[in-house]
Structures are given as structure tokens and as C-alpha cells.
Design an enzyme around this catalytic site. Structure first.
Site, PDB file in Angstrom:
ATOM      1  CE  LYS A  17      -3.753  -2.468   2.402  1.00  0.00           C
ATOM      2  NZ  LYS A  17      -4.551  -2.593   3.650  1.00  0.00           N
ATOM      3  CE1 TYR A  57      -9.596  -3.972   1.246  1.00  0.00           C
ATOM      4  CE2 TYR A  57      -9.432  -1.996  -0.102  1.00  0.00           C
ATOM      5  CZ  TYR A  57      -8.873  -2.882   0.810  1.00  0.00           C
ATOM      6  OH  TYR A  57      -7.594  -2.698   1.257  1.00  0.00           O
ATOM      7  CG  ASN A 159      -3.286  -2.794   7.087  1.00  0.00           C
ATOM      8  OD1 ASN A 159      -3.129  -2.341   5.952  1.00  0.00           O
ATOM      9  ND2 ASN A 159      -4.354  -3.475   7.444  1.00  0.00           N
ATOM     10  CG  HIS A 162      -4.919  -6.792  -0.022  1.00  0.00           C
ATOM     11  ND1 HIS A 162      -6.029  -7.062   0.744  1.00  0.00           N
ATOM     12  CD2 HIS A 162      -4.935  -7.684  -1.044  1.00  0.00           C
ATOM     13  CE1 HIS A 162      -6.690  -8.059   0.191  1.00  0.00           C
ATOM     14  NE2 HIS A 162      -6.057  -8.459  -0.889  1.00  0.00           N
ATOM     15  CD  GLU A 173      -8.210 -10.102  -2.932  1.00  0.00           C
ATOM     16  OE1 GLU A 173      -8.992  -9.761  -2.030  1.00  0.00           O
ATOM     17  OE2 GLU A 173      -7.007 -10.354  -2.714  1.00  0.00           O
TER      18      GLU A 173
HETATM   19  P1  GDP Z   1      -7.127  -7.917   5.854  1.00  0.00           P
HETATM   20  O1  GDP Z   1      -7.519  -9.041   4.928  1.00  0.00           O
HETATM   21  O2  GDP Z   1      -6.245  -8.363   6.978  1.00  0.00           O
HETATM   22  O3  GDP Z   1      -6.540  -6.705   5.148  1.00  0.00           O
HETATM   23  O4  GDP Z   1      -8.465  -7.411   6.540  1.00  0.00           O
HETATM   24  P2  GDP Z   1      -9.980  -7.364   6.000  1.00  0.00           P
HETATM   25  O5  GDP Z   1     -10.088  -7.982   4.650  1.00  0.00           O
HETATM   26  O6  GDP Z   1     -10.851  -7.880   7.083  1.00  0.00           O
HETATM   27  O7  GDP Z   1     -10.254  -5.812   5.892  1.00  0.00           O
HETATM   28  C1  GDP Z   1      -9.778  -5.062   4.809  1.00  0.00           C
HETATM   29  C2  GDP Z   1      -9.412  -3.673   5.310  1.00  0.00           C
HETATM   30  O8  GDP Z   1     -10.563  -3.065   5.928  1.00  0.00           O
HETATM   31  C3  GDP Z   1      -8.332  -3.671   6.393  1.00  0.00           C
HETATM   32  O9  GDP Z   1      -7.026  -3.658   5.850  1.00  0.00           O
HETATM   33  C4  GDP Z   1      -8.674  -2.416   7.175  1.00  0.00           C
HETATM   34  O10 GDP Z   1      -8.112  -1.279   6.532  1.00  0.00           O
HETATM   35  C5  GDP Z   1     -10.199  -2.315   7.062  1.00  0.00           C
HETATM   36  N1  GDP Z   1     -10.842  -2.889   8.233  1.00  0.00           N
HETATM   37  C6  GDP Z   1     -11.151  -4.188   8.456  1.00  0.00           C
HETATM   38  N2  GDP Z   1     -11.720  -4.364   9.644  1.00  0.00           N
HETATM   39  C7  GDP Z   1     -11.779  -3.142  10.219  1.00  0.00           C
HETATM   40  C8  GDP Z   1     -12.264  -2.662  11.496  1.00  0.00           C
HETATM   41  O11 GDP Z   1     -12.746  -3.408  12.341  1.00  0.00           O
HETATM   42  N3  GDP Z   1     -12.147  -1.319  11.716  1.00  0.00           N
HETATM   43  C9  GDP Z   1     -11.607  -0.465  10.801  1.00  0.00           C
HETATM   44  N4  GDP Z   1     -11.520   0.820  11.086  1.00  0.00           N
HETATM   45  N5  GDP Z   1     -11.137  -0.890   9.612  1.00  0.00           N
HETATM   46  C10 GDP Z   1     -11.212  -2.201   9.317  1.00  0.00           C
HETATM   47 MG    MG Z   2      -8.983  -9.215   3.495  1.00  0.00          MG
END
Ligand code: GDP
Ligand code: MG
Length: 204
Positions: A17, A57, A159, A162, A173
Site C-alpha cells: 500500500k 474490496y 497496515n 494487502h 483478486e
Molecule cells: P485484511 O484481509 O487483513 O486486510 O483485513 P480485512 O479484509 O478484514 O479488511 C480489509 C481492510 O478493511 C483492512 O485492511 C482495514 O483497513 C479495514 N478494516 C477491516 N476491519 C476493520 C475494522 O474493524 N475497523 C476499521 N476501522 N477498519 C477495518
Molecule cells: Mg482481506
């Protein structure tokens, strides 16, 4: 087992990112995946469009609900009040912030290949929220961000990377980020020691 569905042909999408690029962590991040024996089969740098990010997403039609419910649970677990009890409203905010974050500068999209690549890459990447990502993972070692701080500031949690969450997600994806001719099938010399069954080619 045929060659085409051997575990060594599994692929996953990784995106460094904008914060990963701006913090000069490109080499460090790639090194961590590369040294496990995984093979880089596609890579490109560009500034993604808002549409590409939103579609990324929402490739999984359940993502909005799941993410909203997860975020609300996260608030409640910490003894905090969620901004709204509607998971879709929560996700709308998260998605808006993610689009702003991912389109703010260049990203590096990569496809990595190897046995169990989806799980191995997720393990090396670490949990989504850097505050609780394990030490030794990319997110745990290089980031100090949290949902609490990012939500307070109305921005996405930074973070660094991805990584696809499952082989099905990876398949969707990779198709979304890469065309077929941007991915290269090739042999790495080390594939031999990683996957060869007989180890009969080492001694002269
Ligand atoms: P990843 O697969 O570990 O990147 O996580 P996810 O697919 O669950 O979520 C995608 C992105 O959404 C994450 O990288 C975060 O930026 C955001 N996100 C997910 N869960 C949360 C949450 O509980 N709170 C907030 N603020 N952002 C979230
Ligand atoms: Mg994810």
C-alpha cells in the site's frame, strides 16, 4: 496428482500500500516473502483508481456485512460504543477511508506463487490491526497504528500491505488486478530443492 493442481501452483495477491512505498519498505517486505521460497510471478507499480479499489474490496458480496459486523464487535470488545449499529453504515465509512488511502500514491501489486502461498503470506503479513499483529510479522514489526487512532482521525488503518485471505479470494483478486499476459510461468532453480521428490540431481 497432476502438475496443474499441485500445491506448488497456488497463487496469491499482495499489494504494498502507499505507506509501504513511502516508508521505503519495498525491499524489506518483498524479502520476507521471497526468502520462504515463494516465487514472484507478477509485479507492477501504479496509482490505483477509486473504482479499482472499491471493486477490489467488494469482489466478495458478503464483505460489506462481514467487515461491518467485525468492526462493531471490535468496538464492543474494547468497551467502546460503535458509531452506528448498522454494519453496512460502518463499512461505508471504512470503504471511503480505504479508497482515499489506496489512491493516495503508487502501490506495488504482486502475485506470489508456491505451496500454501495464501496461508504462508498471511502468516508473514500478520493480523489486520497493527496494534495486535504478532511480533515478527510485517504489520507487527513495522507499524504502530490502531483502529482506535485511525477511526478517531477518520482514516484507514495504515497496515502496509494487502494479502488475499483465501484461495478463492486470491483467484478473484488476481483476475481483478492482473491480465493473464502480465503473469509469467517459469522455473526457479530452488524449486528443485523445495519440491523435488527424489533429490536425485544434487550429486555429480
Ligand atoms: P485484511 O484481509 O487483513 O486486510 O483485513 P480485512 O479484509 O478484514 O479488511 C480489509 C481492510 O478493511 C483492512 O485492511 C482495514 O483497513 C479495514 N478494516 C477491516 N476491519 C476493520 C475494522 O474493524 N475497523 C476499521 N476501522 N477498519 C477495518
Ligand atoms: Mg482481506
Amino acid at each position: 496428482m497432476t502438475t496443474t493442481n499441485h500445491p506448488k501452483t497456488e497463487r496469491t495477491l499482495v499489494v504494498i500500500k502507499p505507506d509501504g512505498i513511502q516508508r521505503s519498505l519495498i525491499g524489506e517486505i518483498i524479502k520476507r516473502y521471497e526468502r520462504t521460497g515463494l516465487k514472484l510471478v507478477g509485479v507492477k507499480m501504479f496509482v490505483p483508481s477509486a473504482d479499482l479499489v472499491e471493486e477490489h474490496y467488494t469482489l466478495d458480496p458478503e464483505w460489506r456485512r462481514i467487515t461491518g459486523e467485525k468492526a462493531i464487535k471490535g468496538y464492543l470488545d474494547k468497551g467502546l460504543t460503535p458509531p452506528t449499529t448498522d454494519p453496512f453504515e460502518v463499512t461505508e465509512k471504512v470503504l471511503k477511508n480505504l479508497i482515499k488511502y489506496l489512491t493516495s500514491g503508487p502501490v506495488i501489486a504482486m502475485v506470489w506463487q508456491g505451496a500454501h502461498v495464501v496461508k504462508i503470506v498471511r502468516k508473514i503479513t500478520g493480523g489486520t490491526e497493527p496494534l495486535t499483529s504478532d511480533v515478527g510479522t510485517i504489520r507487527g514489526d513495522f507499524v504502530l497504528d490502531s483502529y482506535q487512532m485511525s477511526d478517531n482521525d477518520t482514516r484507514a488503518v495504515r497496515n502496509l500491505v494487502h494479502a488475499s485471505g483465501s484461495p478463492k479470494e486470491a483467484e478473484d483478486e488476481i483476475k481483478h488486478w492482473f491480465s493473464k499476459n502480465e503473469l509469467t510461468d517459469y522455473n526457479l532453480v530452488q524449486d528443485k530443492i523445495l519440491y523435488d521428490v527424489n533429490l536425485d540431481g544434487l550429486l555429480e
